[in-house]
Design a protein around this motif. Structure first.
Motif, PDB file in Angstrom:
ATOM      1  N   ALA A 171       5.729 -12.235 -12.864  1.00 38.78           N
ATOM      2  CA  ALA A 171       4.552 -11.751 -13.572  1.00 38.78           C
ATOM      3  C   ALA A 171       3.306 -12.262 -12.866  1.00 38.78           C
ATOM      4  O   ALA A 171       3.267 -13.403 -12.395  1.00 38.78           O
ATOM      5  N   GLY A 172       2.280 -11.400 -12.797  1.00 38.20           N
ATOM      6  CA  GLY A 172       1.031 -11.782 -12.157  1.00 38.20           C
ATOM      7  C   GLY A 172      -0.051 -10.764 -12.411  1.00 38.20           C
ATOM      8  O   GLY A 172       0.128  -9.804 -13.173  1.00 38.20           O
ATOM      9  N   VAL A 173      -1.199 -10.977 -11.764  1.00 36.14           N
ATOM     10  CA  VAL A 173      -2.360 -10.075 -11.875  1.00 36.14           C
ATOM     11  C   VAL A 173      -2.830  -9.777 -10.457  1.00 36.14           C
ATOM     12  O   VAL A 173      -3.025 -10.705  -9.654  1.00 36.14           O
ATOM     13  N   ASN A 174      -3.019  -8.494 -10.134  1.00 34.50           N
ATOM     14  CA  ASN A 174      -3.380  -8.132  -8.764  1.00 34.50           C
ATOM     15  C   ASN A 174      -4.878  -8.235  -8.521  1.00 34.50           C
ATOM     16  O   ASN A 174      -5.649  -8.609  -9.419  1.00 34.50           O
ATOM     17  N   ASN A 175      -5.305  -7.891  -7.299  1.00 34.15           N
ATOM     18  CA  ASN A 175      -6.713  -8.030  -6.939  1.00 34.15           C
ATOM     19  C   ASN A 175      -7.606  -6.973  -7.581  1.00 34.15           C
ATOM     20  O   ASN A 175      -8.823  -7.019  -7.425  1.00 34.15           O
ATOM     21  N   ALA A 176      -7.011  -6.023  -8.320  1.00 36.22           N
ATOM     22  CA  ALA A 176      -7.793  -5.092  -9.136  1.00 36.22           C
ATOM     23  C   ALA A 176      -7.802  -5.533 -10.599  1.00 36.22           C
ATOM     24  O   ALA A 176      -8.208  -4.765 -11.479  1.00 36.22           O
TER      25      ALA A 176
ATOM     26  N   ASN B  55       0.848  -1.190   0.000  1.00 39.48           N
ATOM     27  CA  ASN B  55       0.000   0.000   0.000  1.00 39.48           C
ATOM     28  C   ASN B  55       0.877   1.230   0.000  1.00 39.48           C
ATOM     29  O   ASN B  55       1.954   1.236   0.594  1.00 39.48           O
ATOM     30  N   MET B  56       0.389   2.298  -0.668  1.00 39.19           N
ATOM     31  CA  MET B  56       1.077   3.583  -0.637  1.00 39.19           C
ATOM     32  C   MET B  56       0.128   4.630  -0.089  1.00 39.19           C
ATOM     33  O   MET B  56      -0.943   4.886  -0.655  1.00 39.19           O
ATOM     34  N   ASN B  57       0.517   5.222   1.031  1.00 36.59           N
ATOM     35  CA  ASN B  57      -0.309   6.202   1.716  1.00 36.59           C
ATOM     36  C   ASN B  57      -0.611   7.413   0.824  1.00 36.59           C
ATOM     37  O   ASN B  57       0.264   7.904   0.122  1.00 36.59           O
ATOM     38  N   GLY B  58      -1.852   7.870   0.876  1.00 35.70           N
ATOM     39  CA  GLY B  58      -2.235   9.071   0.146  1.00 35.70           C
ATOM     40  C   GLY B  58      -2.560   8.867  -1.312  1.00 35.70           C
ATOM     41  O   GLY B  58      -3.066   9.789  -1.970  1.00 35.70           O
ATOM     42  N   LEU B  59      -2.287   7.673  -1.844  1.00 35.58           N
ATOM     43  CA  LEU B  59      -2.593   7.390  -3.237  1.00 35.58           C
ATOM     44  C   LEU B  59      -3.613   6.271  -3.394  1.00 35.58           C
ATOM     45  O   LEU B  59      -4.263   6.169  -4.429  1.00 35.58           O
ATOM     46  N   SER B  60      -3.730   5.422  -2.377  1.00 34.46           N
ATOM     47  CA  SER B  60      -4.690   4.326  -2.442  1.00 34.46           C
ATOM     48  C   SER B  60      -5.190   3.991  -1.043  1.00 34.46           C
ATOM     49  O   SER B  60      -4.398   3.926  -0.101  1.00 34.46           O
ATOM     50  N   ASP B  61      -6.500   3.766  -0.917  1.00 31.81           N
ATOM     51  CA  ASP B  61      -7.077   3.300   0.340  1.00 31.81           C
ATOM     52  C   ASP B  61      -7.104   1.777   0.409  1.00 31.81           C
ATOM     53  O   ASP B  61      -7.495   1.207   1.431  1.00 31.81           O
ATOM     54  N   LYS B  62      -6.678   1.124  -0.655  1.00 36.14           N
ATOM     55  CA  LYS B  62      -6.752  -0.325  -0.743  1.00 36.14           C
ATOM     56  C   LYS B  62      -5.373  -0.946  -0.533  1.00 36.14           C
ATOM     57  O   LYS B  62      -4.345  -0.305  -0.717  1.00 36.14           O
ATOM     58  N   VAL B  63      -5.374  -2.204  -0.144  1.00 32.86           N
ATOM     59  CA  VAL B  63      -4.160  -2.999  -0.106  1.00 32.86           C
ATOM     60  C   VAL B  63      -4.106  -3.804  -1.399  1.00 32.86           C
ATOM     61  O   VAL B  63      -5.009  -4.599  -1.685  1.00 32.86           O
ATOM     62  N   GLU B  64      -3.080  -3.578  -2.174  1.00 36.12           N
ATOM     63  CA  GLU B  64      -2.910  -4.321  -3.423  1.00 36.12           C
ATOM     64  C   GLU B  64      -2.299  -5.684  -3.110  1.00 36.12           C
ATOM     65  O   GLU B  64      -1.251  -5.766  -2.462  1.00 36.12           O
ATOM     66  N   VAL B  65      -2.949  -6.741  -3.561  1.00 35.91           N
ATOM     67  CA  VAL B  65      -2.456  -8.103  -3.360  1.00 35.91           C
ATOM     68  C   VAL B  65      -2.212  -8.715  -4.729  1.00 35.91           C
ATOM     69  O   VAL B  65      -3.110  -8.726  -5.583  1.00 35.91           O
ATOM     70  N   THR B  66      -0.992  -9.226  -4.933  1.00 32.00           N
ATOM     71  CA  THR B  66      -0.636  -9.762  -6.249  1.00 32.00           C
ATOM     72  C   THR B  66       0.047 -11.112  -6.105  1.00 32.00           C
ATOM     73  O   THR B  66       1.161 -11.191  -5.549  1.00 32.00           O
ATOM     74  N   PRO B  67      -0.553 -12.199  -6.575  1.00 32.96           N
ATOM     75  CA  PRO B  67       0.171 -13.468  -6.706  1.00 32.96           C
ATOM     76  C   PRO B  67       0.965 -13.444  -8.012  1.00 32.96           C
ATOM     77  O   PRO B  67       0.461 -13.011  -9.052  1.00 32.96           O
TER      78      PRO B  67
END
Length: 223
Positions: free
Chosen positions: A207-212, A182-194
């Motif tokens: 290489a992968g695809v995140n939860n967005a 997560n990056m403060n001030g730019l996203s309220d979400k936690v990015e999770v990427t397998p």
């Protein structure tokens, strides 16, 4: 312009150079160069450094950051110092604590309710990374402050993974890596990427695809 030129240089180097080792940390062995990149829709980071001692490296980096709602864009070009603070060589594993810090020029663009602001500021980026690795398991945690006047984009990341099987040094080894960040001030979400990681000698690619549902690609090369 600097970001595009630097990225092309590192990709070219990654395709052409050879060496002996690959490690999980943010610098290579003494007198080596390390190039790394991390790319998705909202975060693009590239850097290259040179290990001036077995524990110290100097380099340059370029980072592009964008808010999830696309109202904020940041471009950072910085000089980065890396220091190995502590290393534990265990019987079948290695653990490290690193300091990573930089200072550079930030270009900030904000678009809100029809108002467009562009500013240039000095940003500092001190941080700490801990990693632990065997031939079969891997863990790393990182926190870096991204601070400028009236701007706080502190970055936190944790990643863990395992290899599917043992391989010889000169053969490719596949891993499954999962990262939450997560990056403060730019996203309220936690990015999770397998991600699928492939390691061979002195490089890895991920290489992968995140939860967005956004693609992500990373690489590291030591030469």
């Amino acid at each position: 312009m600097f970001f595009k030129v630097l990225t092309r240089l590192w990709l070219t180097a990654a395709a052409l150079m050879t060496s002996q080792y690959v490690i999980a940390g943010p610098m290579g062995f003494n007198d080596s160069y390390m190039a790394m990149g991390d790319f998705n829709n909202h975060w693009r980071e590239s850097f290259i450094n040179y290990a001036i001692t077995p524990r110290d490296a100097l380099g340059v980096g370029a980072t592009y950051m964008r808010a999830d709602d696309k109202t904020k864009t940041r471009t950072l070009e910085e000089v980065i110092y890396t220091r190995l603070l502590q290393r534990w060589n265990l019987p079948h594993a290695q653990a490290n604590v690193w300091f990573i810090g930089g200072v550079g020029a930030l270009q900030a663009e904000d678009k809100q309710e029809g108002v467009h602001h562009d500013v240039s500021k000095v940003m500092i980026t001190p941080g700490i990374q801990f990693d632990y690795e065997t031939t079969r398991v891997y863990f790393a945690a990182t926190h870096r402050f991204y601070r400028a006047s009236d701007i706080n984009h502190d970055f936190t990341s944790a990643r863990a993974g395992f290899s599917f099987y043992e391989t010889d040094y000169d053969k490719t080894q596949p891993w499954l890596i999962v990262e939450a960040r997560n990056m403060n001030g730019l996203s309220d979400k936690v990015e999770v990427t397998p991600m699928l990681r492939l390691i061979n000698k002195n490089f890895f690619v991920e290489a992968g695809v995140n939860n967005a549902r956004e693609p992500r690609f990373n690489f590291m090369y030591i030469f």
